[in-house]
Design a protein around this motif. Structure first.
Motif, PDB file in Angstrom:
ATOM      1  N   GLN B   6      23.129 -33.620  48.122  1.00  0.00           N
ATOM      2  CA  GLN B   6      23.469 -34.636  47.288  1.00  0.00           C
ATOM      3  C   GLN B   6      23.353 -34.093  46.177  1.00  0.00           C
ATOM      4  O   GLN B   6      22.177 -33.721  45.490  1.00  0.00           O
ATOM      5  N   SER B   7      24.321 -34.778  44.716  1.00  0.00           N
ATOM      6  CA  SER B   7      24.046 -34.498  44.142  1.00  0.00           C
ATOM      7  C   SER B   7      24.583 -35.526  43.275  1.00  0.00           C
ATOM      8  O   SER B   7      25.975 -36.093  43.341  1.00  0.00           O
ATOM      9  N   GLN B   9      21.104 -35.624  41.128  1.00  0.00           N
ATOM     10  CA  GLN B   9      19.335 -36.163  41.912  1.00  0.00           C
ATOM     11  C   GLN B   9      19.307 -37.381  40.940  1.00  0.00           C
ATOM     12  O   GLN B   9      19.399 -37.875  41.466  1.00  0.00           O
ATOM     13  N   SER B  10      19.998 -37.345  39.633  1.00  0.00           N
ATOM     14  CA  SER B  10      19.654 -38.192  38.584  1.00  0.00           C
ATOM     15  C   SER B  10      20.982 -38.495  37.969  1.00  0.00           C
ATOM     16  O   SER B  10      21.908 -38.496  37.704  1.00  0.00           O
ATOM     17  N   ILE B  21      28.644 -39.982  43.117  1.00  0.00           N
ATOM     18  CA  ILE B  21      27.543 -39.663  43.992  1.00  0.00           C
ATOM     19  C   ILE B  21      28.208 -38.964  44.439  1.00  0.00           C
ATOM     20  O   ILE B  21      29.369 -39.311  45.784  1.00  0.00           O
ATOM     21  N   THR B 106      20.193 -39.993  45.165  1.00  0.00           N
ATOM     22  CA  THR B 106      20.082 -40.010  43.690  1.00  0.00           C
ATOM     23  C   THR B 106      19.741 -41.303  42.827  1.00  0.00           C
ATOM     24  O   THR B 106      20.335 -42.420  43.678  1.00  0.00           O
TER      25      THR B 106
END
Lengths: 115, 112
Positions: B6-7, B9-10, B21, B106
């Motif tokens: 998943q990307s 993270q923030s 996201i 995220t």
């Protein structure tokens, strides 16, 4: 009623204590789950019950002992825990069969601190 | 959790902007692709989900785009609001499976 209710919301225990976490749902869901979630991490699956029988144990240490006494209740018995077991413990449920949309319904969790 | 990446993270977005996201997966047996939203101190809650027979699903300001050949799906939040500030997890599920495979999450912040 579309809620999964977890008690207690917060629990502090010593390493020699015995305590239990409780989860209750009245949606008629026959699959119930325990997850562990550390800060800033995703939930990690611990146990799954289907029709009140344990179907998945993700190699969880024996100091965690699950119990499903009936179709609405799920307990997690805790004994001789370690400080690294401090986490948010989440209960979830879902229906089985034709009503299963895939959605998991989570409770708000029990925040456990082991001293 | 290696099966799902998943990307980012923030993510920090201004109010009214678009939040995107992404989630990449390896297991071609996944047959259900949900996004869960989690607010601090709460359990995750299903936000939106898609089955692999469609390429896009929209619910209000939230859209899932699914690319089966690329083994990716993404969450788009249009007109992002401060109330959308939360952690988002992709969590695809295998066939007849009892388990979800969560991405790392995220953390979305929408500034007013």
């Amino acid at each position: 009623d579309t809620e999964v209710t977890q008690t207690p919301k917060h629990l502090v225990m010593g390493m020699t204590n015995k305590k239990s976490l409780k989860c209750e749902q009245h949606m008629g869901h026959r699959a119930m789950y325990w997850y562990k979630q550390k800060a800033k991490k995703p939930p990690e699956l611990m146990f799954v019950y289907s029709y009140e029988k344990l179907s998945i144990n993700e190699s969880v240490p024996s100091r965690f002992s699950p119990e499903c006494p009936n179709s609405s209740l799920l307990n997690l018995h805790l004994h001789a825990l370690q400080p690294e077991d401090s986490a948010l413990y989440l209960c979830a449920s879902r229906p089985i069969g034709t009503l299963n949309t895939g959605e998991l319904f989570f409770g708000e969790g029990s925040r456990l601190t082991v001293l | 959790q290696q099966q799902v990446k998943q990307s980012p993270q923030s993510l920090i977005v201004q109010k009214g902007g678009i939040s995107i996201i992404n989630c990449a997966y390896e297991n071609t047996a996944f047959d259900y692709f949900p996004w869960y939203q989690q607010f601090p101190g709460k359990g995750p809650a299903l936000l939106i989900a898609i089955r692999p027979d469609v390429s896009e699903k929209k619910e209000g300001r939230f859209t899932i785009s699914f690319n089966k050949s690329a083994k990716q799906f993404s969450l788009h939040i249009m007109d992002s609001q401060p109330g959308d500030s939360a952690t988002y997890f992709c969590a695809p599920r295998g066939p007849r499976g009892s388990r979800l495979t969560f991405g790392e999450g995220t953390q979305l912040t929408v500034n007013p």
